[in-house]
Design a protein around this motif. Structure first.
Motif, PDB file in Angstrom:
ATOM      1  N   ARG A  64       0.834  -1.211   0.000  1.00  0.00           N
ATOM      2  CA  ARG A  64       0.000   0.000   0.000  1.00  0.00           C
ATOM      3  C   ARG A  64       0.863   1.252   0.000  1.00  0.00           C
ATOM      4  NH1 ARG A  64      -2.222   3.693   3.270  1.00  0.00           N
ATOM      5  NH2 ARG A  64      -1.103   2.982   5.104  1.00  0.00           N
ATOM      6  N   HIS A  65       1.926   1.238   0.791  1.00  0.00           N
ATOM      7  CA  HIS A  65       2.831   2.382   0.856  1.00  0.00           C
ATOM      8  C   HIS A  65       3.531   2.597  -0.487  1.00  0.00           C
ATOM      9  CE1 HIS A  65       5.533   5.309   2.567  1.00  0.00           C
ATOM     10  NE2 HIS A  65       6.560   4.621   2.100  1.00  0.00           N
ATOM     11  N   GLN A  66       3.961   1.510  -1.116  1.00  0.00           N
ATOM     12  CA  GLN A  66       4.627   1.631  -2.414  1.00  0.00           C
ATOM     13  C   GLN A  66       3.665   2.181  -3.467  1.00  0.00           C
ATOM     14  OE1 GLN A  66       7.729   1.403  -3.302  1.00  0.00           O
ATOM     15  NE2 GLN A  66       8.342   0.892  -1.212  1.00  0.00           N
ATOM     16  N   THR A  67       2.431   1.742  -3.450  1.00  0.00           N
ATOM     17  CA  THR A  67       1.431   2.249  -4.392  1.00  0.00           C
ATOM     18  C   THR A  67       1.197   3.739  -4.159  1.00  0.00           C
ATOM     19  OG1 THR A  67       0.367   0.089  -4.413  1.00  0.00           O
ATOM     20  CG2 THR A  67      -0.932   1.937  -5.224  1.00  0.00           C
ATOM     21  N   HIS A  68       1.113   4.130  -2.896  1.00  0.00           N
ATOM     22  CA  HIS A  68       0.924   5.546  -2.564  1.00  0.00           C
ATOM     23  C   HIS A  68       2.122   6.362  -3.055  1.00  0.00           C
ATOM     24  CE1 HIS A  68      -0.447   9.045  -0.376  1.00  0.00           C
ATOM     25  NE2 HIS A  68       0.734   9.109   0.236  1.00  0.00           N
ATOM     26  N   GLN A  69       3.328   5.865  -2.818  1.00  0.00           N
ATOM     27  CA  GLN A  69       4.540   6.576  -3.261  1.00  0.00           C
ATOM     28  C   GLN A  69       4.569   6.689  -4.781  1.00  0.00           C
ATOM     29  OE1 GLN A  69       5.733   8.211  -0.400  1.00  0.00           O
ATOM     30  NE2 GLN A  69       7.570   8.005  -1.609  1.00  0.00           N
ATOM     31  N   ARG A  70       4.214   5.600  -5.472  1.00  0.00           N
ATOM     32  CA  ARG A  70       4.221   5.613  -6.937  1.00  0.00           C
ATOM     33  C   ARG A  70       3.225   6.638  -7.466  1.00  0.00           C
ATOM     34  NH1 ARG A  70       2.439   0.619  -8.043  1.00  0.00           N
ATOM     35  NH2 ARG A  70       4.203  -0.203  -6.894  1.00  0.00           N
ATOM     36  N   ASN A  71       2.033   6.692  -6.880  1.00  0.00           N
ATOM     37  CA  ASN A  71       1.030   7.669  -7.310  1.00  0.00           C
ATOM     38  C   ASN A  71       1.511   9.087  -7.057  1.00  0.00           C
ATOM     39  OD1 ASN A  71      -0.651   5.623  -8.107  1.00  0.00           O
ATOM     40  ND2 ASN A  71      -1.881   5.652  -6.251  1.00  0.00           N
ATOM     41  N   LYS A  72       2.149   9.293  -5.909  1.00  0.00           N
ATOM     42  CA  LYS A  72       2.654  10.620  -5.565  1.00  0.00           C
ATOM     43  C   LYS A  72       3.749  11.049  -6.549  1.00  0.00           C
ATOM     44  CE  LYS A  72       4.208  13.014  -1.395  1.00  0.00           C
ATOM     45  NZ  LYS A  72       4.619  12.798  -0.002  1.00  0.00           N
ATOM     46  N   GLU A  73       4.647  10.127  -6.891  1.00  0.00           N
ATOM     47  CA  GLU A  73       5.707  10.440  -7.847  1.00  0.00           C
ATOM     48  C   GLU A  73       5.140  10.734  -9.224  1.00  0.00           C
ATOM     49  OE1 GLU A  73       8.381   7.135  -7.707  1.00  0.00           O
ATOM     50  OE2 GLU A  73       9.159   7.696  -5.721  1.00  0.00           O
ATOM     51  N   GLU A  74       4.109   9.991  -9.627  1.00  0.00           N
ATOM     52  CA  GLU A  74       3.481  10.247 -10.920  1.00  0.00           C
ATOM     53  C   GLU A  74       2.827  11.625 -10.947  1.00  0.00           C
ATOM     54  OE1 GLU A  74       0.846   6.991 -11.686  1.00  0.00           O
ATOM     55  OE2 GLU A  74       2.492   5.578 -12.000  1.00  0.00           O
ATOM     56  N   GLU A  75       2.177  12.009  -9.857  1.00  0.00           N
ATOM     57  CA  GLU A  75       1.565  13.342  -9.785  1.00  0.00           C
ATOM     58  C   GLU A  75       2.634  14.426  -9.860  1.00  0.00           C
ATOM     59  OE1 GLU A  75      -0.750  13.507  -6.224  1.00  0.00           O
ATOM     60  OE2 GLU A  75      -2.226  12.065  -6.961  1.00  0.00           O
ATOM     61  N   GLN A  76       3.748  14.232  -9.148  1.00  0.00           N
ATOM     62  CA  GLN A  76       4.830  15.213  -9.186  1.00  0.00           C
ATOM     63  C   GLN A  76       5.433  15.289 -10.584  1.00  0.00           C
ATOM     64  OE1 GLN A  76       7.464  13.890  -6.081  1.00  0.00           O
ATOM     65  NE2 GLN A  76       6.424  15.085  -4.495  1.00  0.00           N
ATOM     66  N   ARG A  77       5.609  14.140 -11.222  1.00  0.00           N
ATOM     67  CA  ARG A  77       6.166  14.119 -12.572  1.00  0.00           C
ATOM     68  C   ARG A  77       5.226  14.823 -13.545  1.00  0.00           C
ATOM     69  NH1 ARG A  77       6.719   8.853 -13.246  1.00  0.00           N
ATOM     70  NH2 ARG A  77       8.540   8.823 -11.934  1.00  0.00           N
ATOM     71  N   ALA A  78       3.927  14.596 -13.398  1.00  0.00           N
ATOM     72  CA  ALA A  78       2.953  15.253 -14.272  1.00  0.00           C
ATOM     73  C   ALA A  78       2.970  16.762 -14.051  1.00  0.00           C
ATOM     74  CB  ALA A  78       1.550  14.692 -14.026  1.00  0.00           C
ATOM     75  N   ALA A  79       3.050  17.196 -12.801  1.00  0.00           N
ATOM     76  CA  ALA A  79       3.114  18.631 -12.512  1.00  0.00           C
ATOM     77  C   ALA A  79       4.395  19.227 -13.076  1.00  0.00           C
ATOM     78  CB  ALA A  79       3.036  18.872 -11.006  1.00  0.00           C
ATOM     79  N   TRP A  80       5.507  18.504 -12.942  1.00  0.00           N
ATOM     80  CA  TRP A  80       6.787  18.977 -13.468  1.00  0.00           C
ATOM     81  C   TRP A  80       6.725  19.091 -14.992  1.00  0.00           C
ATOM     82  CZ3 TRP A  80      10.968  21.283 -11.804  1.00  0.00           C
ATOM     83  CH2 TRP A  80      12.114  21.262 -12.568  1.00  0.00           C
ATOM     84  N   ASP A  81       6.148  18.102 -15.660  1.00  0.00           N
ATOM     85  CA  ASP A  81       6.027  18.148 -17.114  1.00  0.00           C
ATOM     86  C   ASP A  81       5.134  19.305 -17.549  1.00  0.00           C
ATOM     87  OD1 ASP A  81       7.681  15.971 -17.330  1.00  0.00           O
ATOM     88  OD2 ASP A  81       6.046  14.523 -17.588  1.00  0.00           O
ATOM     89  N   ALA A  82       4.046  19.541 -16.813  1.00  0.00           N
ATOM     90  CA  ALA A  82       3.150  20.654 -17.152  1.00  0.00           C
ATOM     91  C   ALA A  82       3.872  21.991 -17.007  1.00  0.00           C
ATOM     92  CB  ALA A  82       1.912  20.621 -16.263  1.00  0.00           C
ATOM     93  N   MET A  83       4.662  22.120 -15.924  1.00  0.00           N
ATOM     94  CA  MET A  83       5.422  23.373 -15.756  1.00  0.00           C
ATOM     95  C   MET A  83       6.463  23.535 -16.855  1.00  0.00           C
ATOM     96  SD  MET A  83       6.077  24.107 -11.747  1.00  0.00           S
ATOM     97  CE  MET A  83       6.047  22.511 -10.991  1.00  0.00           C
ATOM     98  N   ARG A  84       7.123  22.441 -17.221  1.00  0.00           N
ATOM     99  CA  ARG A  84       8.129  22.516 -18.282  1.00  0.00           C
ATOM    100  C   ARG A  84       7.484  22.919 -19.610  1.00  0.00           C
ATOM    101  NH1 ARG A  84      10.993  17.189 -19.094  1.00  0.00           N
ATOM    102  NH2 ARG A  84      10.802  17.316 -16.859  1.00  0.00           N
ATOM    103  N   ASP A  85       6.308  22.356 -19.907  1.00  0.00           N
ATOM    104  CA  ASP A  85       5.593  22.715 -21.128  1.00  0.00           C
ATOM    105  C   ASP A  85       5.190  24.190 -21.103  1.00  0.00           C
ATOM    106  OD1 ASP A  85       5.869  20.118 -21.974  1.00  0.00           O
ATOM    107  OD2 ASP A  85       3.807  19.532 -21.443  1.00  0.00           O
ATOM    108  N   GLU A  86       4.732  24.668 -19.951  1.00  0.00           N
ATOM    109  CA  GLU A  86       4.336  26.068 -19.818  1.00  0.00           C
ATOM    110  C   GLU A  86       5.532  26.997 -20.018  1.00  0.00           C
ATOM    111  OE1 GLU A  86       1.672  29.237 -19.188  1.00  0.00           O
ATOM    112  OE2 GLU A  86       1.321  27.129 -19.604  1.00  0.00           O
ATOM    113  N   VAL A  87       6.681  26.622 -19.443  1.00  0.00           N
ATOM    114  CA  VAL A  87       7.889  27.428 -19.615  1.00  0.00           C
ATOM    115  C   VAL A  87       8.297  27.454 -21.079  1.00  0.00           C
ATOM    116  CG1 VAL A  87      10.362  27.498 -19.100  1.00  0.00           C
ATOM    117  CG2 VAL A  87       8.725  27.215 -17.256  1.00  0.00           C
ATOM    118  N   GLY A  88       8.202  26.313 -21.745  1.00  0.00           N
ATOM    119  CA  GLY A  88       8.531  26.259 -23.173  1.00  0.00           C
ATOM    120  C   GLY A  88       7.600  27.127 -24.001  1.00  0.00           C
ATOM    121  N   ARG A  89       6.317  27.075 -23.671  1.00  0.00           N
ATOM    122  CA  ARG A  89       5.342  27.894 -24.402  1.00  0.00           C
ATOM    123  C   ARG A  89       5.616  29.388 -24.180  1.00  0.00           C
ATOM    124  NH1 ARG A  89       0.997  30.611 -23.591  1.00  0.00           N
ATOM    125  NH2 ARG A  89       0.820  30.125 -21.378  1.00  0.00           N
ATOM    126  N   LEU A  90       5.928  29.747 -22.935  1.00  0.00           N
ATOM    127  CA  LEU A  90       6.225  31.148 -22.640  1.00  0.00           C
ATOM    128  C   LEU A  90       7.520  31.599 -23.312  1.00  0.00           C
ATOM    129  CD1 LEU A  90       5.213  31.327 -18.873  1.00  0.00           C
ATOM    130  CD2 LEU A  90       4.009  32.323 -20.826  1.00  0.00           C
TER     131      LEU A  90
END
Length: 187
Positions: free
Chosen positions: A103-129
């Motif tokens: 359960r802890h590993q699943t929670h960590q994996r989901n958290k890392e995926e959310e952080q990675r998605a947020a990081w990718d969104a910020m990177r895309d926004e910076v590129g667009r700007l």
């Protein structure tokens, strides 16, 4: 006062472990009562445990060649029932531990995926700007910047055009010549 989330999963695991103790006691009682259970499930592990334990003790004390007598049936059944009860508690506790880890590993994996998605969104926004900034810089370099003097001259011409449109007939030729000289001196 802020209280964290109530750990329902941990409470559930603790409840399962508490339920496993009476379950182990029932298994012990069934092992003591049932001949099949006693003969085929309790006695072999108990005799093996007794043999390993006695062999280890004898080697530690320095006796190497002694023969170890097996336990009598009642003592072996009791020891086997105890081993089975402890094994049940151990398996349930280990299962709870594995489930908590999973359960802890699943929670960590989901958290890392959310952080990675947020990081990718910020990177895309910076590129667009960055692209938008480059486009604006290109527009600024392509269009010549008018000087302040040129802007003022254009405004004076507009005002003259508006004044001429209001006053179509000059009062006298001398006044119109003075205006023309005055206008040319201003430009």
């Amino acid at each position: 006062m802020v209280v964290g989330a109530f750990p329902m999963a941990k409470l559930l695991y603790l409840g399962i472990r508490q339920v496993s103790k009476p379950l182990a006691n029932r298994i012990k009682e069934a092992a003591r009562r049932s001949e099949f259970f006693k003969t085929y499930i309790c006695l072999p592990p108990a005799q093996l445990y007794h043999w390993v334990e006695m062999r280890t003790k004898m080697r530690i004390m320095g006796f190497r060649g002694t023969v170890i007598k097996p336990l009598n049936e009642d003592a072996a059944a009791e020891l086997g029932a105890e081993l089975l009860g402890e094994a049940t508690i151990f398996v349930v506790g280990g299962g709870c531990l594995v489930l908590e880890y999973w359960r802890h590993q699943t929670h960590q994996r989901n958290k890392e995926e959310e952080q990675r998605a947020a990081w990718d969104a910020m990177r895309d926004e910076v590129g667009r700007l960055a692209l938008a900034l480059e486009a604006l810089e290109a527009q600024m370099q392509a269009a010549p910047a008018p000087s302040a003097l040129e802007e003022l001259q254009a405004q004076v011409r507009e005002v003259r055009a508006q004044l001429c449109a209001r006053d179509p007939q000059p009062a006298s030729p001398a006044v119109s010549a003075a205006k023309v000289q005055e206008e040319s001196a201003q430009v």
